[in-house]
Design a protein around this motif. Structure first.
Motif, PDB file in Angstrom:
ATOM      1  N   GLY A 194       0.808  -1.209   0.000  1.00 37.72           N
ATOM      2  CA  GLY A 194       0.000   0.000   0.000  1.00 37.72           C
ATOM      3  C   GLY A 194       0.840   1.257   0.000  1.00 37.72           C
ATOM      4  O   GLY A 194       0.492   2.259  -0.632  1.00 37.72           O
ATOM      5  N   ASP A 195       1.955   1.222   0.704  1.00 35.62           N
ATOM      6  CA  ASP A 195       2.872   2.365   0.736  1.00 35.62           C
ATOM      7  C   ASP A 195       3.472   2.617  -0.633  1.00 35.62           C
ATOM      8  O   ASP A 195       3.568   3.760  -1.091  1.00 35.62           O
ATOM      9  N   ARG A 196       3.871   1.555  -1.320  1.00 31.50           N
ATOM     10  CA  ARG A 196       4.534   1.721  -2.607  1.00 31.50           C
ATOM     11  C   ARG A 196       3.559   2.072  -3.720  1.00 31.50           C
ATOM     12  O   ARG A 196       3.882   2.828  -4.632  1.00 31.50           O
ATOM     13  N   GLN A 197       2.349   1.532  -3.650  1.00 30.15           N
ATOM     14  CA  GLN A 197       1.356   1.840  -4.671  1.00 30.15           C
ATOM     15  C   GLN A 197       0.707   3.189  -4.427  1.00 30.15           C
ATOM     16  O   GLN A 197       0.494   3.971  -5.351  1.00 30.15           O
ATOM     17  N   GLY A 198       0.364   3.471  -3.180  1.00 27.13           N
ATOM     18  CA  GLY A 198      -0.296   4.721  -2.844  1.00 27.13           C
ATOM     19  C   GLY A 198      -1.711   4.794  -3.394  1.00 27.13           C
ATOM     20  O   GLY A 198      -2.243   3.835  -3.961  1.00 27.13           O
ATOM     21  N   CYS A 199      -2.335   5.944  -3.220  1.00 27.42           N
ATOM     22  CA  CYS A 199      -3.680   6.185  -3.737  1.00 27.42           C
ATOM     23  C   CYS A 199      -3.593   6.814  -5.126  1.00 27.42           C
ATOM     24  O   CYS A 199      -2.631   7.506  -5.451  1.00 27.42           O
ATOM     25  N   ILE A 201      -5.313  14.899  -4.165  1.00 33.83           N
ATOM     26  CA  ILE A 201      -4.777  14.244  -2.972  1.00 33.83           C
ATOM     27  C   ILE A 201      -3.316  14.647  -2.815  1.00 33.83           C
ATOM     28  O   ILE A 201      -2.632  14.967  -3.794  1.00 33.83           O
ATOM     29  N   GLU A 202      -2.850  14.621  -1.576  1.00 29.09           N
ATOM     30  CA  GLU A 202      -1.477  15.010  -1.281  1.00 29.09           C
ATOM     31  C   GLU A 202      -0.516  13.834  -1.511  1.00 29.09           C
ATOM     32  O   GLU A 202      -0.871  12.672  -1.339  1.00 29.09           O
ATOM     33  N   HIS A 203       0.701  14.167  -1.907  1.00 27.15           N
ATOM     34  CA  HIS A 203       1.771  13.179  -2.056  1.00 27.15           C
ATOM     35  C   HIS A 203       2.715  13.385  -0.875  1.00 27.15           C
ATOM     36  O   HIS A 203       3.371  14.411  -0.759  1.00 27.15           O
ATOM     37  N   LYS A 204       2.781  12.380   0.018  1.00 26.03           N
ATOM     38  CA  LYS A 204       3.278  12.602   1.364  1.00 26.03           C
ATOM     39  C   LYS A 204       4.526  11.793   1.680  1.00 26.03           C
ATOM     40  O   LYS A 204       4.859  10.814   1.013  1.00 26.03           O
ATOM     41  N   LEU A 205       5.164  12.197   2.780  1.00 25.99           N
ATOM     42  CA  LEU A 205       6.319  11.480   3.314  1.00 25.99           C
ATOM     43  C   LEU A 205       5.946  10.070   3.723  1.00 25.99           C
ATOM     44  O   LEU A 205       6.678   9.109   3.464  1.00 25.99           O
ATOM     45  N   GLY A 206       4.806   9.913   4.388  1.00 27.82           N
ATOM     46  CA  GLY A 206       4.380   8.612   4.890  1.00 27.82           C
ATOM     47  C   GLY A 206       2.895   8.423   4.744  1.00 27.82           C
ATOM     48  O   GLY A 206       2.208   9.209   4.075  1.00 27.82           O
ATOM     49  N   ILE A 207       2.366   7.391   5.370  1.00 28.50           N
ATOM     50  CA  ILE A 207       0.967   6.943   5.253  1.00 28.50           C
ATOM     51  C   ILE A 207       0.431   7.190   3.833  1.00 28.50           C
ATOM     52  O   ILE A 207      -0.632   7.760   3.632  1.00 28.50           O
ATOM     53  N   ARG A 208       1.180   6.713   2.858  1.00 34.32           N
ATOM     54  CA  ARG A 208       0.855   6.995   1.461  1.00 34.32           C
ATOM     55  C   ARG A 208      -0.394   6.269   0.983  1.00 34.32           C
ATOM     56  O   ARG A 208      -1.002   6.654  -0.013  1.00 34.32           O
ATOM     57  N   GLY A 209      -0.788   5.215   1.679  1.00 34.93           N
ATOM     58  CA  GLY A 209      -2.020   4.537   1.319  1.00 34.93           C
ATOM     59  C   GLY A 209      -3.267   5.220   1.848  1.00 34.93           C
ATOM     60  O   GLY A 209      -4.378   4.795   1.547  1.00 34.93           O
ATOM     61  N   SER A 210      -3.101   6.281   2.623  1.00 33.45           N
ATOM     62  CA  SER A 210      -4.217   7.067   3.142  1.00 33.45           C
ATOM     63  C   SER A 210      -4.445   8.257   2.225  1.00 33.45           C
ATOM     64  O   SER A 210      -3.512   9.009   1.926  1.00 33.45           O
ATOM     65  N   ALA A 211      -5.682   8.430   1.780  1.00 31.07           N
ATOM     66  CA  ALA A 211      -6.013   9.537   0.888  1.00 31.07           C
ATOM     67  C   ALA A 211      -6.180  10.819   1.700  1.00 31.07           C
ATOM     68  O   ALA A 211      -7.147  10.965   2.441  1.00 31.07           O
ATOM     69  N   THR A 212      -5.225  11.724   1.568  1.00 29.25           N
ATOM     70  CA  THR A 212      -5.299  13.027   2.229  1.00 29.25           C
ATOM     71  C   THR A 212      -5.783  14.020   1.183  1.00 29.25           C
ATOM     72  O   THR A 212      -5.067  14.354   0.238  1.00 29.25           O
ATOM     73  N   LEU A 227       9.363   4.587  10.262  1.00 31.07           N
ATOM     74  CA  LEU A 227       9.880   5.927  10.560  1.00 31.07           C
ATOM     75  C   LEU A 227       9.092   6.990   9.811  1.00 31.07           C
ATOM     76  O   LEU A 227       8.674   8.003  10.400  1.00 31.07           O
ATOM     77  N   ARG A 228       8.866   6.781   8.519  1.00 34.48           N
ATOM     78  CA  ARG A 228       8.143   7.790   7.736  1.00 34.48           C
ATOM     79  C   ARG A 228       6.690   7.923   8.191  1.00 34.48           C
ATOM     80  O   ARG A 228       6.167   9.025   8.332  1.00 34.48           O
ATOM     81  N   ASP A 229       6.035   6.785   8.411  1.00 34.53           N
ATOM     82  CA  ASP A 229       4.627   6.830   8.813  1.00 34.53           C
ATOM     83  C   ASP A 229       4.432   7.483  10.174  1.00 34.53           C
ATOM     84  O   ASP A 229       3.427   8.155  10.409  1.00 34.53           O
ATOM     85  N   SER A 230       5.391   7.312  11.058  1.00 32.16           N
ATOM     86  CA  SER A 230       5.207   7.781  12.434  1.00 32.16           C
ATOM     87  C   SER A 230       5.280   9.299  12.561  1.00 32.16           C
ATOM     88  O   SER A 230       4.747   9.865  13.528  1.00 32.16           O
ATOM     89  N   ARG A 231       5.906   9.979  11.602  1.00 33.37           N
ATOM     90  CA  ARG A 231       6.169  11.411  11.791  1.00 33.37           C
ATOM     91  C   ARG A 231       4.903  12.256  11.813  1.00 33.37           C
ATOM     92  O   ARG A 231       4.808  13.253  12.543  1.00 33.37           O
ATOM     93  N   ILE A 232       3.893  11.871  11.044  1.00 27.95           N
ATOM     94  CA  ILE A 232       2.698  12.704  10.949  1.00 27.95           C
ATOM     95  C   ILE A 232       1.946  12.780  12.271  1.00 27.95           C
ATOM     96  O   ILE A 232       1.273  13.771  12.569  1.00 27.95           O
ATOM     97  N   ALA A 233       2.059  11.758  13.095  1.00 27.26           N
ATOM     98  CA  ALA A 233       1.277  11.716  14.330  1.00 27.26           C
ATOM     99  C   ALA A 233       1.655  12.838  15.289  1.00 27.26           C
ATOM    100  O   ALA A 233       0.867  13.194  16.178  1.00 27.26           O
ATOM    101  N   MET A 234       2.841  13.401  15.131  1.00 27.17           N
ATOM    102  CA  MET A 234       3.253  14.527  15.972  1.00 27.17           C
ATOM    103  C   MET A 234       2.624  15.848  15.528  1.00 27.17           C
ATOM    104  O   MET A 234       2.700  16.846  16.238  1.00 27.17           O
ATOM    105  N   ILE A 235       1.987  15.824  14.335  1.00 21.40           N
ATOM    106  CA  ILE A 235       1.485  17.062  13.736  1.00 21.40           C
ATOM    107  C   ILE A 235      -0.029  17.156  13.795  1.00 21.40           C
ATOM    108  O   ILE A 235      -0.578  18.174  14.217  1.00 21.40           O
TER     109      ILE A 235
END
Length: 585
Positions: free
Chosen positions: A61-66, A249-260, A427-435
């Motif tokens: 899911g991370d590599r394919q993304g939305c 949709i945003e192209h992000k550092l992490g959680i790339r399978g989540s549609a932002t 590491l990449r997925d975890s960073r957004i949770a601080m924001i």
């Protein structure tokens, strides 16, 4: 390669022994039929779902993304099927009330479920991630008609909700938002405006999506006091598409399978939730739930980082270790988990993760007390304590989740930096949770300014009294005496700091803001000391079981190697006497 194993033994230790939750459930009418065996079965099945269904989709899911095409979003392969399995398994309704179609199980068991799904697939978990908070918001503030129309559909998982707050000019300061809501003749409203960073704002997991949108009525006063909350569905009750569109949709550092998503509302039809101009009060029913859940994301990342690093360190051989349990052999190289630097890193990963699990589950259990307790006074105390701990859990856990993911990557060396191993994604997925859900700096301000100084320190004094009671209970045990003394001493120093900051704030109003981040970390460390004193007390004398031996070893490690950071935080709080210079414009 690492494969996720749900930490069922430690989860049961926290639920059954650290919290003694089954005994508490017997005193709550809503949970009186829940016993240890059923709770253990729920947690075990949740671990099976997380490890067997979600974990295999994480990297792909991370590599394919939305994918975005003309207003439509396609989630990664396997995500819709995994969501259907989630719904079919009853996980969407776990902690919802039985009268609403839910299973009526405790928030504590829901916390265990959330930890596991965040450990295995954070991006996928974003889609149902705020469903429970939206359910609570609609249940508390929706009209009977709205509850009848949508509540059961959220509980069943037929509909997924989103939270639409942020606008380009209005992030943490929601008072700057410009979205408008105009009354219609039929009692509904027409919503116009644009929202950004809407997680799950468009997807293919459910046909309908419920957007909870903050907007201003025509007579709204300025600032945050003029905001109202509206329920805006993607599909209207008659099946028509509402005037809501996903613009990208945003192209992000992490959680790339989540549609932002970026969303546009053009005279979209919606309904008011709660009272006019009191949208933040209604929204915070959802936000408080979301903030605990985001803290559990930090716990999930820490657990995934610990498991992946421990597995790799046991198989990777480099150099001969200085010491081994059985002495040095003739092998030219040893597993790196024998080397002191790696042992220290791994022990820190294990100790902080298990300590955070106790604190996070405790917060969820307090919410169960607050909602279902039989004694009104005990309910009020539990609510106060949960409110105090929520910003701590959100900020402290997510900061540790990111930091521990980085430490785990270091165990892998160069291999950790490439996609062959899961740790770089953690590491990449975890960073957004601080924001998101209120950045950690805001959580620190909320903790110190509102939750501690705001009530004259009463809620904190209650918490510290509990810390002292635990220290007293453990002090007579030979294995725990030193730990108990340290907990008592740091609890007292924390209380002194609060008294000093309260006095200083009268002369220097900015002082608490300068100290807030270090205060939150200090309280986090002292709370972990409480967690480890209780864990050590429960493990004392049980040397025939390696699990409890490990608990005592982790407690000793925490007090020797990790709690001394509290002195650093105390020094920085003292340093906050010095005003910060202003930077040139």
């Amino acid at each position: 390669m690492w494969h996720y194993q749900a930490p069922l033994r430690d989860m049961r230790f926290v639920i059954e022994e650290w919290l003694a939750a089954p005994a508490d459930w017997q005193r709550m009418p809503a949970f009186a039929a829940l016993d240890v065996e059923l709770a253990a079965q729920v947690v075990e099945e949740a671990g099976r779902f997380a490890g067997g269904v979600l974990a295999p989709l994480n990297a792909s899911g991370d590599r394919q993304g939305c994918r975005f095409d003309n207003g439509r979003v396609t989630t990664p392969d396997g995500f819709p099927a995994a969501y259907q399995a989630f719904v079919d398994g009853g996980w969407a309704s776990l902690a919802c009330a039985e009268e609403d179609g839910g299973q009526g199980l405790p928030q504590l068991l829901n916390a265990a479920l959330l930890e596991m799904i965040y450990s295995t697939n954070h991006a996928w978990a974003m889609y149902p991630g705020i469903a429970h908070g939206a359910y609570e918001c609609l249940r508390a503030h929706g009209t009977p008609e709205l509850r009848e129309r949508y509540l059961a559909a959220i509980v069943s998982g037929e509909i997924l909700p989103t939270m639409c707050l942020t606008e380009p000019q209005a992030g943490s300061d929601v008072g700057l938002l410009r979205s408008r809501a105009e009354p219609a003749a039929d009692g509904s409203y027409r919503i116009t405006g644009g929202k950004i960073f809407a997680s799950g704002g468009e997807h293919d997991l459910t046909a309908n999506i419920l957007h909870l949108v903050l907007a201003r009525l025509p007579d709204a006063p300025p600032g945050s006091r003029g905001i109202s909350l509206f329920l805006v569905p993607k599909l209207l009750p008659d099946g028509r598409h509402n005037a809501v569109r996903c613009d990208g949709i945003e192209h992000k550092l992490g959680i790339r399978g989540s549609a932002t998503c970026t969303l546009s509302f053009e005279q979209a039809e919606g309904w008011l939730l709660g009272e006019p101009h009191r949208g933040l009060a209604a929204m915070f029913v959802m936000m408080n739930s979301a903030r605990l859940h985001v803290g559990l994301q930090g716990l999930g990342h820490a657990e995934a980082a610990w498991q992946s690093a421990a597995a790799y360190a046991a198989e990777r051989r480099q150099m001969r270790a200085v010491c081994r349990p059985e002495g040095c052999g003739e092998a030219p190289a040893d597993p790196i988990h024998y080397h002191p630097a790696m042992r220290r890193t791994l022990l820190e990963l294990r100790t902080l993760t298990e300590g955070m699990r106790a604190l996070g589950y405790w917060t969820a259990h307090l919410l169960d007390h607050a909602e279902q307790g039989a004694d009104p006074a005990l309910r009020a105390r539990a609510e106060s304590r949960a409110q105090l701990l929520t910003p701590l859990v959100k900020a402290f856990f997510t900061e540790q989740g990111f930091r521990l993911a980085s430490s785990a990557l270091q165990v892998f060396g160069g291999y950790g930096y490439v996609q062959d191993y899961a740790v770089e994604q953690i590491l990449r997925d975890s960073r957004i949770a601080m924001i998101y859900e209120g950045c950690n700096e805001i959580q620190a301000n909320d903790l110190l300014l509102r939750k501690v100084l705001g009530d004259g320190g009463a809620a904190l004094r209650g918490l510290l009294e509990q810390f002292h009671e635990e220290a007293q209970a453990a002090s007579a045990l030979p294995e725990c005496g030193g730990f108990a003394t340290a907990l008592g001493q740091y609890s007292d120093r924390l209380a002194t700091v609060v008294e000093q900051l309260a006095v200083a704030a009268a002369q220097d109003p900015e002082r608490p803001y300068r100290a807030a981040g270090d205060f939150l970390r200090l309280l986090g460390l002292v709370a972990l000391a409480f967690a480890w004193v209780r864990s050590a007390r429960l493990a004392a004398g049980r040397t025939d079981d390696p699990f409890y031996v490990g608990k005592l070893e982790s407690a000793a490690f925490f007090f020797a190697y990790l709690l001394p950071e509290a002195d650093h935080r105390l020094a920085l709080i003292e340093a906050s006497r010095q005003p910060l210079p202003f930077l040139p414009e």
